[in-house]
Design an enzyme around this catalytic site. Sequence first.
Site, mmCIF file in Angstrom:
data_model
loop_
_atom_site.group_PDB
_atom_site.id
_atom_site.type_symbol
_atom_site.label_atom_id
_atom_site.label_comp_id
_atom_site.label_asym_id
_atom_site.label_seq_id
_atom_site.Cartn_x
_atom_site.Cartn_y
_atom_site.Cartn_z
ATOM 1 N N SER A 45 -3.212 35.845 37.100
ATOM 2 C CA SER A 45 -2.599 37.146 36.857
ATOM 3 C C SER A 45 -3.671 38.217 36.618
ATOM 4 O O SER A 45 -4.534 38.423 37.457
ATOM 5 C CB SER A 45 -1.606 37.044 35.703
ATOM 6 O OG SER A 45 -0.740 38.150 35.679
ATOM 7 N N ASP A 161 3.740 35.164 39.875
ATOM 8 C CA ASP A 161 2.665 35.109 38.883
ATOM 9 C C ASP A 161 2.257 33.680 38.504
ATOM 10 O O ASP A 161 3.095 32.842 38.169
ATOM 11 C CB ASP A 161 3.140 35.844 37.623
ATOM 12 C CG ASP A 161 2.005 36.232 36.701
ATOM 13 O OD1 ASP A 161 1.335 35.316 36.183
ATOM 14 O OD2 ASP A 161 1.789 37.441 36.500
#
Length: 308
Positions: A45, A161
């Site tokens: 991320s 993610d």
Amino acid sequence: MNNATSSPKIGLALGSGASRGWAHIGVIKALLAEGVEPHVVCGTSVGAIIGGSYVAGNMGRLEDWVLGSTRSDVLKFFDIKLTQAGFVDTDRLDWFLHSFVATEDQCIEDLPKTFAAVSTDLDSGREVWFTQGGLADAVRASMAMPGLFPAVHVNQRWLVDGGLVNPVPVSVCHALGADIVIAVNLNVGIVGKRKNESQETPPQADNGILGNIKQQAREYSNSIFPNRDESDEAPGLFQAIANSINIFQDRITRSRLAGDPADVLLSPRVSQIGMLEFHRAAEAIEEGERCAQRALADIEYLTGKWRP
């Protein structure tokens, strides 16, 4: 580890944590200032954003930009559209990635250091490691937080993610050959940080679909910038989502680090920074530097750079 006549290969695992991730910049700066340079960099991320930018040689430009960004600049990235799969303006996101992380044609396999970005296969739930291909595309897939960023379609898979499955990618660093792994966990202390999202100015009464959208937008903005005292007021939709993400991130991080611990675990004290308060870069970067400096003795000892 390698034999005593050779230096260990250092891995740097940069964890997820949204706006708290600017602390990674401070960590890297502190390590480099002491001559501790990682050979393997893996990010999830926001960790993929900072790690990719660093390995591509763009972290200085990124730092200058984030330090100059205001709350208004951050809000420009968020755009409420009923036809969009997320709240983020994807055109602005592409501009950001290509300006401060990597150009469109920059590939991971051409980078001067070993790099990987972690993402999640939305259909299977499996971990996906990007170790080749476009760097900007890999970072975008790694940071595609559901609900905020659209899922990314790569090689017949929809990806989101990487923090859903591997928030601090220590295991990836080990798999790519690191002997010693320095990990940065941004999720310490984030549970229990709910703040009151009520407006300082009471919202105007709006009726119908447009009014509902405006109310949701106000609530969403407050969840991005939670700057009010705690109260007994019930959390709204977006605050509940943000807090749920915090709980999940905390629990999965604990589980993964217990199974594959880092040699040095850095935990910057940034829990007071809201999930999307990207305009608070200065304090995050400063705390990242302080955190790495507090652990320098252990790092230098493990990496063979110990100076009595």
